[in-house]
Design an enzyme around this catalytic site. Sequence first.
Site, PDB file in Angstrom:
ATOM      1  N   PHE A  13       0.828  -1.214   0.000  1.00  0.00           N
ATOM      2  CA  PHE A  13       0.000   0.000   0.000  1.00  0.00           C
ATOM      3  C   PHE A  13       0.865   1.268   0.000  1.00  0.00           C
ATOM      4  CE2 PHE A  13      -2.335   2.775   3.263  1.00  0.00           C
ATOM      5  CZ  PHE A  13      -2.999   3.524   2.306  1.00  0.00           C
ATOM      6  N   ALA A  85       7.135  -5.109   5.371  1.00  0.00           N
ATOM      7  CA  ALA A  85       6.780  -5.562   6.717  1.00  0.00           C
ATOM      8  C   ALA A  85       5.507  -6.376   6.644  1.00  0.00           C
ATOM      9  CB  ALA A  85       6.557  -4.362   7.643  1.00  0.00           C
ATOM     10  N   THR A 132       6.027   3.000  12.710  1.00  0.00           N
ATOM     11  CA  THR A 132       4.632   3.278  13.057  1.00  0.00           C
ATOM     12  C   THR A 132       4.521   3.968  14.413  1.00  0.00           C
ATOM     13  OG1 THR A 132       2.572   2.175  13.654  1.00  0.00           O
ATOM     14  CG2 THR A 132       4.556   0.896  13.960  1.00  0.00           C
ATOM     15  N   GLU A 134       2.475   3.001  16.505  1.00  0.00           N
ATOM     16  CA  GLU A 134       2.025   1.971  17.463  1.00  0.00           C
ATOM     17  C   GLU A 134       3.133   1.560  18.437  1.00  0.00           C
ATOM     18  OE1 GLU A 134      -0.385  -1.211  16.080  1.00  0.00           O
ATOM     19  OE2 GLU A 134      -1.418   0.035  14.627  1.00  0.00           O
ATOM     20  N   LYS A 197      -7.814  -3.700   6.243  1.00  0.00           N
ATOM     21  CA  LYS A 197      -7.694  -2.526   7.096  1.00  0.00           C
ATOM     22  C   LYS A 197      -9.056  -1.820   7.138  1.00  0.00           C
ATOM     23  CE  LYS A 197      -3.031  -2.684   7.473  1.00  0.00           C
ATOM     24  NZ  LYS A 197      -2.545  -3.784   6.652  1.00  0.00           N
ATOM     25  N   TYR A 215     -15.171  -3.329  16.064  1.00  0.00           N
ATOM     26  CA  TYR A 215     -14.643  -4.038  17.234  1.00  0.00           C
ATOM     27  C   TYR A 215     -15.085  -3.345  18.530  1.00  0.00           C
ATOM     28  CZ  TYR A 215     -11.247  -6.158  13.934  1.00  0.00           C
ATOM     29  OH  TYR A 215     -10.638  -6.819  12.895  1.00  0.00           O
ATOM     30  N   ARG A 289     -10.839  -6.605  19.512  1.00  0.00           N
ATOM     31  CA  ARG A 289      -9.481  -7.093  19.237  1.00  0.00           C
ATOM     32  C   ARG A 289      -8.774  -7.324  20.574  1.00  0.00           C
ATOM     33  NH1 ARG A 289      -5.973  -3.085  15.601  1.00  0.00           N
ATOM     34  NH2 ARG A 289      -6.792  -4.301  13.860  1.00  0.00           N
ATOM     35  N   GLY A 291      -6.212  -7.007  23.368  1.00  0.00           N
ATOM     36  CA  GLY A 291      -5.216  -5.969  23.685  1.00  0.00           C
ATOM     37  C   GLY A 291      -5.383  -4.693  22.866  1.00  0.00           C
TER      38      GLY A 291
HETATM   39  P1  NAD Z   1       1.350  -3.558   3.329  1.00  0.00           P
HETATM   40  O1  NAD Z   1       1.048  -4.766   4.150  1.00  0.00           O
HETATM   41  O2  NAD Z   1       0.312  -2.988   2.451  1.00  0.00           O
HETATM   42  O3  NAD Z   1       2.616  -3.866   2.390  1.00  0.00           O
HETATM   43  C1  NAD Z   1       3.754  -4.539   2.848  1.00  0.00           C
HETATM   44  C2  NAD Z   1       4.592  -4.928   1.645  1.00  0.00           C
HETATM   45  O4  NAD Z   1       5.768  -5.609   2.129  1.00  0.00           O
HETATM   46  C3  NAD Z   1       3.883  -5.902   0.685  1.00  0.00           C
HETATM   47  O5  NAD Z   1       4.084  -5.497  -0.647  1.00  0.00           O
HETATM   48  C4  NAD Z   1       4.556  -7.229   0.952  1.00  0.00           C
HETATM   49  O6  NAD Z   1       4.576  -8.093  -0.175  1.00  0.00           O
HETATM   50  C5  NAD Z   1       5.952  -6.801   1.382  1.00  0.00           C
HETATM   51  N1  NAD Z   1       6.598  -7.803   2.240  1.00  0.00           N
HETATM   52  C6  NAD Z   1       6.062  -8.396   3.348  1.00  0.00           C
HETATM   53  N2  NAD Z   1       6.944  -9.280   3.857  1.00  0.00           N
HETATM   54  C7  NAD Z   1       8.053  -9.217   3.076  1.00  0.00           C
HETATM   55  C8  NAD Z   1       9.314  -9.869   3.108  1.00  0.00           C
HETATM   56  N3  NAD Z   1       9.590 -10.805   4.028  1.00  0.00           N
HETATM   57  N4  NAD Z   1      10.237  -9.547   2.163  1.00  0.00           N
HETATM   58  C9  NAD Z   1       9.956  -8.613   1.208  1.00  0.00           C
HETATM   59  N5  NAD Z   1       8.771  -7.978   1.130  1.00  0.00           N
HETATM   60  C10 NAD Z   1       7.838  -8.276   2.046  1.00  0.00           C
HETATM   61  O7  NAD Z   1       1.910  -2.503   4.356  1.00  0.00           O
HETATM   62  P2  NAD Z   1       1.725  -0.922   4.404  1.00  0.00           P
HETATM   63  O8  NAD Z   1       0.469  -0.607   5.109  1.00  0.00           O
HETATM   64  O9  NAD Z   1       1.980  -0.363   3.069  1.00  0.00           O
HETATM   65  O10 NAD Z   1       2.925  -0.530   5.384  1.00  0.00           O
HETATM   66  C11 NAD Z   1       4.238  -0.301   4.862  1.00  0.00           C
HETATM   67  C12 NAD Z   1       5.174   0.069   5.998  1.00  0.00           C
HETATM   68  O11 NAD Z   1       4.691   1.246   6.649  1.00  0.00           O
HETATM   69  C13 NAD Z   1       5.270  -1.000   7.086  1.00  0.00           C
HETATM   70  O12 NAD Z   1       6.608  -1.027   7.520  1.00  0.00           O
HETATM   71  C14 NAD Z   1       4.353  -0.492   8.186  1.00  0.00           C
HETATM   72  O13 NAD Z   1       4.790  -0.941   9.446  1.00  0.00           O
HETATM   73  C15 NAD Z   1       4.525   1.004   8.046  1.00  0.00           C
HETATM   74  N6  NAD Z   1       3.366   1.816   8.472  1.00  0.00           N
HETATM   75  C16 NAD Z   1       2.101   1.539   7.999  1.00  0.00           C
HETATM   76  C17 NAD Z   1       1.038   2.368   8.370  1.00  0.00           C
HETATM   77  C18 NAD Z   1      -0.365   2.134   7.863  1.00  0.00           C
HETATM   78  O14 NAD Z   1      -1.296   2.811   8.299  1.00  0.00           O
HETATM   79  N7  NAD Z   1      -0.598   1.216   6.936  1.00  0.00           N
HETATM   80  C19 NAD Z   1       1.267   3.451   9.223  1.00  0.00           C
HETATM   81  C20 NAD Z   1       2.571   3.687   9.698  1.00  0.00           C
HETATM   82  C21 NAD Z   1       3.611   2.870   9.291  1.00  0.00           C
HETATM   83  O1  DAU Z   2      -1.134   3.540  13.531  1.00  0.00           O
HETATM   84  C1  DAU Z   2      -0.438   3.023  12.429  1.00  0.00           C
HETATM   85  C2  DAU Z   2      -0.891   1.602  12.157  1.00  0.00           C
HETATM   86  O2  DAU Z   2      -2.217   1.690  11.609  1.00  0.00           O
HETATM   87  C3  DAU Z   2       0.038   0.855  11.206  1.00  0.00           C
HETATM   88  O3  DAU Z   2       1.293   0.702  11.804  1.00  0.00           O
HETATM   89  C4  DAU Z   2      -0.545  -0.522  10.855  1.00  0.00           C
HETATM   90  O4  DAU Z   2       0.276  -1.156   9.898  1.00  0.00           O
HETATM   91  C5  DAU Z   2      -1.929  -0.329  10.293  1.00  0.00           C
HETATM   92  O5  DAU Z   2      -2.510  -1.598  10.042  1.00  0.00           O
HETATM   93  C6  DAU Z   2      -2.813   0.470  11.256  1.00  0.00           C
HETATM   94  O6  DAU Z   2      -3.102  -0.300  12.436  1.00  0.00           O
HETATM   95  P1  DAU Z   2      -4.576  -0.318  13.104  1.00  0.00           P
HETATM   96  O7  DAU Z   2      -4.698  -1.557  13.885  1.00  0.00           O
HETATM   97  O8  DAU Z   2      -4.870   0.968  13.757  1.00  0.00           O
HETATM   98  O9  DAU Z   2      -5.454  -0.390  11.742  1.00  0.00           O
HETATM   99  P2  DAU Z   2      -6.757  -1.213  11.359  1.00  0.00           P
HETATM  100  O10 DAU Z   2      -7.226  -0.682  10.047  1.00  0.00           O
HETATM  101  O11 DAU Z   2      -6.561  -2.685  11.487  1.00  0.00           O
HETATM  102  O12 DAU Z   2      -7.799  -0.781  12.473  1.00  0.00           O
HETATM  103  C7  DAU Z   2      -8.146   0.583  12.685  1.00  0.00           C
HETATM  104  C8  DAU Z   2      -9.097   0.631  13.870  1.00  0.00           C
HETATM  105  O13 DAU Z   2     -10.353   0.032  13.483  1.00  0.00           O
HETATM  106  C9  DAU Z   2      -8.623  -0.180  15.071  1.00  0.00           C
HETATM  107  O14 DAU Z   2      -9.024   0.485  16.268  1.00  0.00           O
HETATM  108  C10 DAU Z   2      -9.367  -1.512  14.955  1.00  0.00           C
HETATM  109  C11 DAU Z   2     -10.670  -1.108  14.298  1.00  0.00           C
HETATM  110  N1  DAU Z   2     -11.276  -2.120  13.402  1.00  0.00           N
HETATM  111  C12 DAU Z   2     -10.479  -2.657  12.439  1.00  0.00           C
HETATM  112  C13 DAU Z   2     -10.999  -3.576  11.565  1.00  0.00           C
HETATM  113  C14 DAU Z   2     -10.111  -4.212  10.508  1.00  0.00           C
HETATM  114  C15 DAU Z   2     -12.619  -2.442  13.509  1.00  0.00           C
HETATM  115  O15 DAU Z   2     -13.338  -1.921  14.376  1.00  0.00           O
HETATM  116  N2  DAU Z   2     -13.135  -3.353  12.639  1.00  0.00           N
HETATM  117  C16 DAU Z   2     -12.380  -3.949  11.665  1.00  0.00           C
HETATM  118  O16 DAU Z   2     -12.903  -4.800  10.906  1.00  0.00           O
END
Ligand code: NAD
Ligand code: DAU
Length: 352
Positions: A13, A85, A132, A134, A197, A215, A289, A291
């Site tokens: 993403f 990741a 992150t 988190e 997500k 949740y 969820r 924790g």
């Molecule tokens: P994502 O799950 O959409 O994408 C992760 C990518 O990493 C995928 O393309 C996957 O194929 C690749 N990958 C996973 N394991 C691998 C491995 N062993 N070797 C090589 N490639 C591998 O994740 P995202 O939401 O785009 O997050 C990207 C980064 O940003 C992560 O490090 C995450 O911790 C961080 N982050 C995400 C968010 C968020 O809201 N999504 C917020 C803050 C930080």
């Molecule tokens: O804060 C940054 C983080 O945000 C990133 O590091 C993570 O990679 C990313 O996945 C995200 O983590 P969250 O756990 O916050 O995201 P998620 O979309 O899973 O959930 C957002 C909130 O919504 C969380 O409080 C759980 C809740 N939720 C999530 C899902 C999937 C629901 O209530 N119902 C759901 O089906």
Amino acid sequence: MKKNILITGGAGFIGSHVVRLFVNQYPQYHIFNLDALTYAGNLANIRDIESQPNYTFIKGDITDGPLMMDLFRQHSFDGVIHLAAESHVDRSIADPLSFIMTNVVGTANLLNAAKASWNGNFEGKLFYHVSTDEVYGSLHNPEDFFLETTPYDPQSPYSASKAGSDHLVRAYHNTYKMPVVITNCSNNYGPNQFPEKLLPLMINNILKGKPLPVYGKGENVRDWLFVVDHARAIDMVFHKGVIGETYNIGGFNEWKNIDIVHLLCRVMDRKMDKPEGSAASLITYVKDRAGHDLRYAIDANKIMKELGWEPSLQFEEGLEKTIDWYLANAEWMDEITSGAYQQYYDNQYTTR
Ligand code: NAD
Ligand code: DAU
């Protein structure tokens, strides 16, 4: 200046938005996108740039230490932007070890390969670790925000594995003087986010008339940032960030889950020409969820004041853009929600 830049996780993403920005904006760089193409990686996310002359895709797994050494030997990377990741908290609860392998061991492999390749000559080199908010744990006092100095207190296997990788990156800076920067960002949303997500899951379920699983009581708070603004921040930190520093990234945009789901439902009703209340009637409260962190909220003043970054989009505008993208890309959603993912999703909600 000509540079070889390794971006990991560029088929995911956030990574896909970062790869696109760097390939389009920096023709003088050659961008190598290393991705294992797990369930979350999808080459369709970056189809538009794959034939650019300054872009190469490498399918590879960061848990493979010798492969990382070989890649650094072959391509002499000057910079690394590390996003690969395992990223989904619920999956980390079900299968913590794969998070330790990719997020901790994988990051250590990249650090080791960079250390061997750079061999103490750090001129023009940078290891940028994307992390992150988190890692800071959960906020309970409504006045509090995460600062760069907030002590780490990760609560889930996912956040603990990301905290572990942040510590390793800092350790390589302190011990070997490796030039590093770390950013800790809040919840991203936008095009190409995998529909496990919150927002894309809800959009997909509204489109299919399925229940919207909230949740617990939906009282948890997240701080939302449009993914392109995160990519812009990464660009800025990569070019202007101070070595050894950490920057928090966030949009000062907190929402209770239940409120954001109601807002999304209203916009979806309007866009789908449905009577108001149609989507909201699908809201279903499910088991919380394990924790579940109560609240995340980033204080992004450091990156704003020191580097001049600020989010470009208001939240309502970003949400509209996101919904429009999912409505226009039903095929993308159908492809990834068939087969293995659908099975995982069905298992989740039949066992809850
Ligand atoms: P994502 O799950 O959409 O994408 C992760 C990518 O990493 C995928 O393309 C996957 O194929 C690749 N990958 C996973 N394991 C691998 C491995 N062993 N070797 C090589 N490639 C591998 O994740 P995202 O939401 O785009 O997050 C990207 C980064 O940003 C992560 O490090 C995450 O911790 C961080 N982050 C995400 C968010 C968020 O809201 N999504 C917020 C803050 C930080
Ligand atoms: O804060 C940054 C983080 O945000 C990133 O590091 C993570 O990679 C990313 O996945 C995200 O983590 P969250 O756990 O916050 O995201 P998620 O979309 O899973 O959930 C957002 C909130 O919504 C969380 O409080 C759980 C809740 N939720 C999530 C899902 C999937 C629901 O209530 N119902 C759901 O089906």
